[in-house]
Design a protein around this motif. Sequence first.
Motif, PDB file in Angstrom:
ATOM      1  N   ASP A  55       0.828  -1.212   0.000  1.00 16.44           N
ATOM      2  CA  ASP A  55       0.000   0.000   0.000  1.00 16.44           C
ATOM      3  C   ASP A  55       0.862   1.261   0.000  1.00 16.44           C
ATOM      4  O   ASP A  55       0.556   2.227  -0.700  1.00 16.44           O
ATOM      5  CB  ASP A  55      -0.931   0.012   1.214  1.00 16.44           C
ATOM      6  CG  ASP A  55      -2.048  -1.005   1.107  1.00 16.44           C
ATOM      7  OD1 ASP A  55      -2.296  -1.499  -0.022  1.00 16.44           O
ATOM      8  OD2 ASP A  55      -2.675  -1.312   2.146  1.00 16.44           O
ATOM      9  N   ARG A  56       1.923   1.256   0.777  1.00 22.39           N
ATOM     10  CA  ARG A  56       2.826   2.415   0.805  1.00 22.39           C
ATOM     11  C   ARG A  56       3.452   2.648  -0.566  1.00 22.39           C
ATOM     12  O   ARG A  56       3.539   3.777  -1.040  1.00 22.39           O
ATOM     13  CB  ARG A  56       3.931   2.211   1.843  1.00 22.39           C
ATOM     14  CG  ARG A  56       3.470   2.403   3.253  1.00 22.39           C
ATOM     15  CD  ARG A  56       4.628   2.258   4.204  1.00 22.39           C
ATOM     16  NE  ARG A  56       4.150   2.245   5.580  1.00 22.39           N
ATOM     17  CZ  ARG A  56       4.844   1.806   6.598  1.00 22.39           C
ATOM     18  NH1 ARG A  56       6.074   1.338   6.404  1.00 22.39           N
ATOM     19  NH2 ARG A  56       4.347   1.827   7.806  1.00 22.39           N
ATOM     20  N   GLU A  57       3.895   1.544  -1.166  1.00 25.55           N
ATOM     21  CA  GLU A  57       4.532   1.652  -2.483  1.00 25.55           C
ATOM     22  C   GLU A  57       3.547   2.198  -3.513  1.00 25.55           C
ATOM     23  O   GLU A  57       3.889   3.062  -4.321  1.00 25.55           O
ATOM     24  CB  GLU A  57       5.052   0.281  -2.919  1.00 25.55           C
ATOM     25  CG  GLU A  57       5.889   0.314  -4.180  1.00 25.55           C
ATOM     26  CD  GLU A  57       6.468  -1.048  -4.482  1.00 25.55           C
ATOM     27  OE1 GLU A  57       6.060  -1.639  -5.505  1.00 25.55           O
ATOM     28  OE2 GLU A  57       7.325  -1.517  -3.704  1.00 25.55           O
ATOM     29  N   ARG A  58       2.330   1.728  -3.469  1.00 24.47           N
ATOM     30  CA  ARG A  58       1.310   2.227  -4.399  1.00 24.47           C
ATOM     31  C   ARG A  58       1.007   3.698  -4.134  1.00 24.47           C
ATOM     32  O   ARG A  58       0.785   4.465  -5.070  1.00 24.47           O
ATOM     33  CB  ARG A  58       0.028   1.411  -4.285  1.00 24.47           C
ATOM     34  CG  ARG A  58       0.129   0.074  -4.951  1.00 24.47           C
ATOM     35  CD  ARG A  58      -1.192  -0.639  -4.928  1.00 24.47           C
ATOM     36  NE  ARG A  58      -1.066  -1.943  -5.567  1.00 24.47           N
ATOM     37  CZ  ARG A  58      -1.912  -2.926  -5.398  1.00 24.47           C
ATOM     38  NH1 ARG A  58      -2.963  -2.761  -4.624  1.00 24.47           N
ATOM     39  NH2 ARG A  58      -1.728  -4.075  -6.006  1.00 24.47           N
ATOM     40  N   GLY A  59       0.995   4.091  -2.875  1.00 25.27           N
ATOM     41  CA  GLY A  59       0.757   5.492  -2.533  1.00 25.27           C
ATOM     42  C   GLY A  59       1.853   6.389  -3.080  1.00 25.27           C
ATOM     43  O   GLY A  59       1.583   7.473  -3.616  1.00 25.27           O
ATOM     44  N   VAL A  60       3.087   5.949  -2.978  1.00 22.45           N
ATOM     45  CA  VAL A  60       4.220   6.712  -3.506  1.00 22.45           C
ATOM     46  C   VAL A  60       4.113   6.807  -5.026  1.00 22.45           C
ATOM     47  O   VAL A  60       4.331   7.874  -5.609  1.00 22.45           O
ATOM     48  CB  VAL A  60       5.558   6.057  -3.077  1.00 22.45           C
ATOM     49  CG1 VAL A  60       6.730   6.641  -3.835  1.00 22.45           C
ATOM     50  CG2 VAL A  60       5.766   6.212  -1.579  1.00 22.45           C
ATOM     51  N   GLU A  61       3.753   5.688  -5.655  1.00 20.21           N
ATOM     52  CA  GLU A  61       3.611   5.694  -7.118  1.00 20.21           C
ATOM     53  C   GLU A  61       2.477   6.622  -7.556  1.00 20.21           C
ATOM     54  O   GLU A  61       2.613   7.354  -8.539  1.00 20.21           O
ATOM     55  CB  GLU A  61       3.354   4.276  -7.635  1.00 20.21           C
ATOM     56  CG  GLU A  61       4.575   3.385  -7.568  1.00 20.21           C
ATOM     57  CD  GLU A  61       4.263   1.948  -7.967  1.00 20.21           C
ATOM     58  OE1 GLU A  61       3.103   1.661  -8.335  1.00 20.21           O
ATOM     59  OE2 GLU A  61       5.183   1.130  -7.901  1.00 20.21           O
ATOM     60  N   ALA A 107       3.679  10.183  -7.218  1.00 18.32           N
ATOM     61  CA  ALA A 107       4.611  10.523  -8.298  1.00 18.32           C
ATOM     62  C   ALA A 107       3.854  10.720  -9.606  1.00 18.32           C
ATOM     63  O   ALA A 107       4.136  11.659 -10.368  1.00 18.32           O
ATOM     64  CB  ALA A 107       5.660   9.423  -8.453  1.00 18.32           C
ATOM     65  N   ALA A 108       2.871   9.860  -9.879  1.00 17.52           N
ATOM     66  CA  ALA A 108       2.077  10.004 -11.096  1.00 17.52           C
ATOM     67  C   ALA A 108       1.274  11.301 -11.052  1.00 17.52           C
ATOM     68  O   ALA A 108       1.165  12.012 -12.069  1.00 17.52           O
ATOM     69  CB  ALA A 108       1.140   8.805 -11.265  1.00 17.52           C
ATOM     70  N   GLY A 109       0.745  11.636  -9.899  1.00 11.79           N
ATOM     71  CA  GLY A 109       0.010  12.891  -9.745  1.00 11.79           C
ATOM     72  C   GLY A 109       0.901  14.089  -9.965  1.00 11.79           C
ATOM     73  O   GLY A 109       0.500  15.085 -10.599  1.00 11.79           O
ATOM     74  N   ALA A 110       2.114  14.023  -9.460  1.00 14.96           N
ATOM     75  CA  ALA A 110       3.066  15.127  -9.645  1.00 14.96           C
ATOM     76  C   ALA A 110       3.439  15.268 -11.119  1.00 14.96           C
ATOM     77  O   ALA A 110       3.531  16.398 -11.633  1.00 14.96           O
ATOM     78  CB  ALA A 110       4.318  14.886  -8.801  1.00 14.96           C
TER      79      ALA A 110
END
Length: 137
Positions: free
Chosen positions: A107-113, A116-119
Amino acid sequence: MKSRETLIRLKRFQLDEKRRKVAQIEMMIADFDRMAVDLEREIQSEEQKAGITDPAHFAYPTYAKAAAQRRDNLKRSADDLKETLDRAQAELAEAVEELKKVEILEDRERGVERAAAGAREQAALDEIALARSARTY
């Protein structure tokens, strides 16, 4: 990412196996307890037929003695299985914790991804907006 998904599937499989093991042990204990109760009824029936309830009496029914021995063996086996059940439940709890840890990491990894995609998306939109505003001047 793929290796984490594989790890999660493996942990879920292990968890399911632990659950099956616990359920199987619980079922065996219940069967042993049920058989012991049935033997207890048979012992009482034999004692009533003979009119003798003292196992030390010389005329105590042989079948009742044998049934009492089987009942005692079943109770001992059920007690041993209860110890095994405690260990299996501890292993199950450990497997649940391990799966939770891996899922939290996922879940953390997906949140970071996602962040990053949002940025990246926001940066692309900012470029588009800057390009449009440069054209209007």
